[in-house]
Design a protein around this motif. Sequence first.
Motif, PDB file in Angstrom:
ATOM      1  N   THR A   8      16.140   5.885 -10.081  1.00 24.07           N
ATOM      2  CA  THR A   8      14.855   6.224  -9.491  1.00 24.07           C
ATOM      3  C   THR A   8      14.049   4.954  -9.240  1.00 24.07           C
ATOM      4  OG1 THR A   8      14.831   8.350 -10.623  1.00 24.07           O
ATOM      5  CG2 THR A   8      12.723   7.502  -9.823  1.00 24.07           C
ATOM      6  N   LEU A   9      13.449   4.867  -8.074  1.00 22.04           N
ATOM      7  CA  LEU A   9      12.658   3.697  -7.720  1.00 22.04           C
ATOM      8  C   LEU A   9      11.221   3.872  -8.204  1.00 22.04           C
ATOM      9  CD1 LEU A   9      13.961   3.082  -4.093  1.00 22.04           C
ATOM     10  CD2 LEU A   9      14.729   2.031  -6.213  1.00 22.04           C
ATOM     11  N   PRO A  10      10.461   2.783  -8.290  1.00 20.97           N
ATOM     12  CA  PRO A  10       9.071   2.859  -8.776  1.00 20.97           C
ATOM     13  C   PRO A  10       8.208   3.792  -7.930  1.00 20.97           C
ATOM     14  CG  PRO A  10       9.822   0.579  -8.652  1.00 20.97           C
ATOM     15  CD  PRO A  10      10.866   1.405  -7.979  1.00 20.97           C
ATOM     16  N   PRO A  11       7.250   4.469  -8.546  1.00 22.82           N
ATOM     17  CA  PRO A  11       6.368   5.390  -7.809  1.00 22.82           C
ATOM     18  C   PRO A  11       5.635   4.732  -6.647  1.00 22.82           C
ATOM     19  CG  PRO A  11       6.134   5.709 -10.173  1.00 22.82           C
ATOM     20  CD  PRO A  11       6.989   4.492 -10.000  1.00 22.82           C
ATOM     21  N   ARG A  12       5.423   3.418  -6.722  1.00 17.06           N
ATOM     22  CA  ARG A  12       4.683   2.745  -5.655  1.00 17.06           C
ATOM     23  C   ARG A  12       5.398   2.827  -4.304  1.00 17.06           C
ATOM     24  NH1 ARG A  12       6.678  -2.595  -4.931  1.00 17.06           N
ATOM     25  NH2 ARG A  12       8.109  -3.264  -6.592  1.00 17.06           N
ATOM     26  N   PHE A  13       6.696   3.126  -4.323  1.00 16.69           N
ATOM     27  CA  PHE A  13       7.407   3.222  -3.051  1.00 16.69           C
ATOM     28  C   PHE A  13       7.079   4.513  -2.301  1.00 16.69           C
ATOM     29  CE2 PHE A  13      10.683   0.071  -4.772  1.00 16.69           C
ATOM     30  CZ  PHE A  13      10.035  -0.997  -4.148  1.00 16.69           C
ATOM     31  N   ALA A  14       6.554   5.500  -2.991  1.00 20.42           N
ATOM     32  CA  ALA A  14       6.012   6.672  -2.285  1.00 20.42           C
ATOM     33  C   ALA A  14       4.756   6.258  -1.516  1.00 20.42           C
ATOM     34  CB  ALA A  14       5.697   7.791  -3.272  1.00 20.42           C
ATOM     35  N   ASP A  15       3.957   5.374  -2.122  1.00 13.33           N
ATOM     36  CA  ASP A  15       2.779   4.849  -1.423  1.00 13.33           C
ATOM     37  C   ASP A  15       3.201   4.041  -0.197  1.00 13.33           C
ATOM     38  OD1 ASP A  15       1.152   5.938  -3.393  1.00 13.33           O
ATOM     39  OD2 ASP A  15       1.192   4.103  -4.614  1.00 13.33           O
ATOM     40  N   LEU A  16       4.321   3.316  -0.317  1.00 13.48           N
ATOM     41  CA  LEU A  16       4.825   2.547   0.809  1.00 13.48           C
ATOM     42  C   LEU A  16       5.167   3.474   1.977  1.00 13.48           C
ATOM     43  CD1 LEU A  16       5.877  -0.027   2.185  1.00 13.48           C
ATOM     44  CD2 LEU A  16       8.028   0.269   0.915  1.00 13.48           C
ATOM     45  N   LYS A  17       5.799   4.597   1.681  1.00 14.28           N
ATOM     46  CA  LYS A  17       6.112   5.552   2.748  1.00 14.28           C
ATOM     47  C   LYS A  17       4.844   6.052   3.430  1.00 14.28           C
ATOM     48  CE  LYS A  17      10.383   7.449   0.772  1.00 14.28           C
ATOM     49  NZ  LYS A  17      11.041   8.688   0.304  1.00 14.28           N
ATOM     50  N   ARG A  18       3.856   6.371   2.633  1.00 12.33           N
ATOM     51  CA  ARG A  18       2.607   6.871   3.219  1.00 12.33           C
ATOM     52  C   ARG A  18       1.933   5.783   4.061  1.00 12.33           C
ATOM     53  NH1 ARG A  18       2.586   9.842  -1.711  1.00 12.33           N
ATOM     54  NH2 ARG A  18       1.603   8.132  -2.862  1.00 12.33           N
ATOM     55  N   GLU A  19       1.997   4.551   3.573  1.00 14.73           N
ATOM     56  CA  GLU A  19       1.416   3.426   4.326  1.00 14.73           C
ATOM     57  C   GLU A  19       2.088   3.288   5.692  1.00 14.73           C
ATOM     58  OE1 GLU A  19       1.972  -1.358   4.278  1.00 14.73           O
ATOM     59  OE2 GLU A  19       1.723  -0.396   2.315  1.00 14.73           O
ATOM     60  N   ILE A  20       3.409   3.396   5.699  1.00 21.25           N
ATOM     61  CA  ILE A  20       4.138   3.300   6.962  1.00 21.25           C
ATOM     62  C   ILE A  20       3.775   4.460   7.875  1.00 21.25           C
ATOM     63  CG2 ILE A  20       6.431   3.382   8.012  1.00 21.25           C
ATOM     64  CD1 ILE A  20       7.477   1.920   5.487  1.00 21.25           C
ATOM     65  N   ALA A  21       3.737   5.657   7.321  1.00 22.26           N
ATOM     66  CA  ALA A  21       3.428   6.846   8.127  1.00 22.26           C
ATOM     67  C   ALA A  21       2.046   6.752   8.758  1.00 22.26           C
ATOM     68  CB  ALA A  21       3.529   8.095   7.254  1.00 22.26           C
ATOM     69  N   GLU A  22       1.104   6.166   8.033  1.00 26.51           N
ATOM     70  CA  GLU A  22      -0.257   6.037   8.540  1.00 26.51           C
ATOM     71  C   GLU A  22      -0.390   4.925   9.571  1.00 26.51           C
ATOM     72  OE1 GLU A  22      -2.467   5.488   4.982  1.00 26.51           O
ATOM     73  OE2 GLU A  22      -2.243   7.586   4.317  1.00 26.51           O
ATOM     74  N   SER A  23       0.649   4.098   9.702  1.00 27.57           N
ATOM     75  CA  SER A  23       0.587   2.951  10.616  1.00 27.57           C
ATOM     76  C   SER A  23       0.969   3.306  12.041  1.00 27.57           C
ATOM     77  CB  SER A  23       1.515   1.833  10.119  1.00 27.57           C
ATOM     78  OG  SER A  23       1.151   1.394   8.824  1.00 27.57           O
ATOM     79  N   TYR A  24       1.527   4.510  12.239  1.00 30.82           N
ATOM     80  CA  TYR A  24       2.016   4.899  13.558  1.00 30.82           C
ATOM     81  C   TYR A  24       1.401   6.238  13.964  1.00 30.82           C
ATOM     82  CZ  TYR A  24       5.484   1.239  12.876  1.00 30.82           C
ATOM     83  OH  TYR A  24       6.096   0.031  12.642  1.00 30.82           O
ATOM     84  N   PRO A  25       0.921   6.341  15.198  1.00 31.33           N
ATOM     85  CA  PRO A  25       0.320   7.607  15.657  1.00 31.33           C
ATOM     86  C   PRO A  25       1.342   8.746  15.650  1.00 31.33           C
ATOM     87  CG  PRO A  25      -0.171   5.788  17.181  1.00 31.33           C
ATOM     88  CD  PRO A  25       0.857   5.283  16.225  1.00 31.33           C
TER      89      PRO A  25
END
Length: 434
Positions: A8-25
């Motif tokens: 299992t990867l660190p929980p912060r990588f879920a935040d990374l996914k959300r950050e990416i998703a918010e970067s694109y319309p």
Amino acid sequence: MDTGPTSTLPPRFADLKREIAESYPDFEERVTKAWGEILDELSKVTRDMTETGSEYIPQVDFAELQTLSADKVREIQRKGCVVIRNVVDDEDALSWKQALEDFIKSNPDVEGVPEDNKQFFQLYWTKSQVLARSHPNMLATSAWLNNLYHTKSDLTIEGVDLSVPLSYADRFRIRRPATHWPVHPPHIDGGAIERWEDVTFRTCFADILSGNWRAHDPYDLKGRLDARSSLYNRPNQSTVFRTFQGWLAMSETAPTEGTLKVFADVLLSNAYIILRPFFRPLVSMDSEEVLDAGNWEFDISSSEFPGIHPRDGGFAGPKPTPIHHPHLNLDQTMLSVPKVNPGDTVFWHCDVVHSVEEEHTGKGDSAVMYIPSVPLTPQNEAYVKRQYHDFVEGNRPSDFPKGAGEINYVGIGRPGDILTSEAKRAMGVPIAVS
């Protein structure tokens, strides 16, 4: 086939996914549409690869590199791999192999694996390796491959010259027949979680993340030059931008004889692997229904990036597996490269999924020297200058695991073995001593 680590990867990588998703319309809508298109295209390509086999991989001769048709060049770029024949004379390649055999006999304490039957060696500065890297045809091949890259705007980038090849010191293997080799399953080098986590590296895949995956250009230099492919200082993680990884054959090697295997469609594999973390299956991963696009849904709640796993204080991968990346159909699509002869080379794009055959059923050695294609860039040039000092001192290059130096070995290469001005430039030889 190995299904890979499940850590299992660190929980912060879920935040990374959300950050990416918010970067694109309209991220969810766009990538969901793209996901379905990619899965459909993968099913078609799987059929083509399976029906054609090793011959699916492009093959050209060194003498024709400058006169290849535009269609052939585009094929090489799309598939991301190529066998280039007759780069050096058979006699040179065979003599280098014999010299390496002699080197190992003269220096029995060299580090290699397996320990009881050494075949892959932590050696970088033997005379054979220095001569092969500095061979004018190897440098010309590297320059040709580097020039498959470009900028979409065709603007000149300061400090970058794709026609000036640099030399990245790596190792060699002399694999013996009837040996099992399970240590290199399908994987991609040159950056793991960094492909998503490093903002600059991520720009290389911006068209994929915007849902416009067909416009993705694996040969666009934008983002590649300043990408941080090693955020965690893991050993064996290249800090250099290699346009293509590659090796020079020192023996005959055919499919089933311990050779390289590749997924020969770098556009599709990039699109699938980059978007895979944003989708989860609605059915069991080991069911046939998992191949149906309708059985997947968009999901960014998990911290998992399939194929990425913790290692050495950082993260390794991408390491696609049949379980976690079922649509790649790896059991069918990982193609062994066609038979090569001494003096032939094999190159694969830095994003290409590749592996090594587990079994060697041939009768002779499968011997190669790893020599990638590296262009002149400010970051790469700084590395090869440091690498030259490692060469002079006989130390291992900084990208590789720490270990004993080679300066006291019998048969080590020396700066005097670098004969041409082009080779000296490639090796980072200071002008004052050139």
